[in-house]
Design a protein around this motif. Structure first.
Motif, PDB file in Angstrom:
ATOM      1  N   ASP A 189      -8.866   0.045  -1.468  1.00 16.89           N
ATOM      2  CA  ASP A 189      -8.110   1.214  -1.024  1.00 16.89           C
ATOM      3  C   ASP A 189      -7.454   1.856  -2.247  1.00 16.89           C
ATOM      4  N   THR A 190      -7.621   3.162  -2.424  1.00 17.22           N
ATOM      5  CA  THR A 190      -7.029   3.831  -3.587  1.00 17.22           C
ATOM      6  C   THR A 190      -5.508   3.769  -3.558  1.00 17.22           C
ATOM      7  N   ALA A 191      -4.930   3.504  -2.397  1.00 16.21           N
ATOM      8  CA  ALA A 191      -3.467   3.436  -2.276  1.00 16.21           C
ATOM      9  C   ALA A 191      -2.921   2.030  -2.540  1.00 16.21           C
ATOM     10  N   TYR A 192      -3.809   1.058  -2.766  1.00 19.12           N
ATOM     11  CA  TYR A 192      -3.366  -0.317  -3.033  1.00 19.12           C
ATOM     12  C   TYR A 192      -2.554  -0.378  -4.319  1.00 19.12           C
ATOM     13  N   ILE A 238       0.848  -1.196   0.000  1.00 23.75           N
ATOM     14  CA  ILE A 238       0.000   0.000   0.000  1.00 23.75           C
ATOM     15  C   ILE A 238       0.883   1.244   0.000  1.00 23.75           C
ATOM     16  N   PHE A 239       0.595   2.195  -0.892  1.00 16.99           N
ATOM     17  CA  PHE A 239       1.315   3.468  -0.873  1.00 16.99           C
ATOM     18  C   PHE A 239       0.843   4.284   0.326  1.00 16.99           C
ATOM     19  N   ILE A 240       1.782   4.914   1.031  1.00 17.99           N
ATOM     20  CA  ILE A 240       1.378   5.698   2.207  1.00 17.99           C
ATOM     21  C   ILE A 240       1.575   7.198   2.031  1.00 17.99           C
ATOM     22  N   ASN A 241       2.264   7.610   0.957  1.00 23.52           N
ATOM     23  CA  ASN A 241       2.397   9.048   0.707  1.00 23.52           C
ATOM     24  C   ASN A 241       2.757   9.292  -0.754  1.00 23.52           C
ATOM     25  N   ALA A 242       2.779  10.568  -1.132  1.00 18.87           N
ATOM     26  CA  ALA A 242       3.041  10.951  -2.522  1.00 18.87           C
ATOM     27  C   ALA A 242       4.480  10.671  -2.946  1.00 18.87           C
ATOM     28  N   LYS A 243       5.366  10.459  -1.997  1.00 19.94           N
ATOM     29  CA  LYS A 243       6.768  10.164  -2.320  1.00 19.94           C
ATOM     30  C   LYS A 243       6.941   8.715  -2.783  1.00 19.94           C
TER      31      LYS A 243
END
Length: 198
Positions: free
Chosen positions: A76-79, A49-54
């Motif tokens: 989850d959109t961050a998946y 899962i992505f946790i930030n824009a970096k």
């Protein structure tokens, strides 16, 4: 669609294993089917899962008692993806520190993309053997899991696009289209792209 389904490697017993294996089925069923093969081969499952824009990522491990929680990650959109691995990780923080399983850990892992589903579409689940020289344990798991999936009652093989699927009224779209560079909703973007081709 990815036509790489029939690229094979030979396992330690001389059996063919598809490096890429594409299947269209509800992710909850996929997770349930994978559980016994994971237990018998000492393999674990992680979601990325992505946790930030970096682009920093979080890795969450699958627990059989929390299958609903793990399945919820796909909405989850961050998946980004998930993966099976038998790499001897002592602590999930090791994965966070070292990133996704490439180099040595890649030999112990199978990357999995896709799995999102809405009322309009079902995204292919695409499994990929990461290493050209995989660990025997992960090979054995992958061979067993592919065989188990093919035995599911009602599963069919698409003759032209080379993937396995459960019949559905939904449109099947390729794995991980949300990674495309678009500001639109990933599903609407991909469905409109498919309509323009037709």
């Amino acid at each position: 669609m990815n036509n790489a389904l029939f690229i094979y490697i030979l396992d330690e017993e001389g059996n063919c294993i598809a490096i890429y294996f594409n299947i269209s089925m509800p992710v909850m069923d996929f997770l349930t089917e994978s559980h016994n093969a994971m237990l018998s081969h000492g393999v674990k499952l992680y979601a990325e899962i992505f946790i930030n824009a970096k682009g920093e990522r979080q890795y969450l491990s699958f627990e059989s008692k929390e299958i609903d929680l793990f399945a919820s990650y796909f909405n989850d959109t961050a998946y980004n993806s998930f993966f099976f691995s038998c790499y001897p990780v002592q602590d999930i923080t090791q994965i966070k520190k070292n990133g996704f399983f490439y180099d040595t850990p890649g030999s112990y892992s199978i990357e999995v993309k896709g799995g999102r589903e809405t009322d309009k579409s079902r995204e292919l689940i695409q499994m990929r053997m990461i290493s050209k020289n995989p660990n025997k344990q992960i090979q054995s798991f992958y061979r067993t899991f592919q065989r188990d999936l093919k035995k599911i009652s009602g599963l069919q093989k698409h003759t032209q696009k080379k993937y396995f699927y459960f019949p559905t009224e939904k449109i099947t779209i390729p794995a991980n289209p949300q990674s495309k560079n678009t500001r639109d909703n990933w599903e609407d973007f991909y469905l409109s792209k498919m309509e323009s081709v037709e």
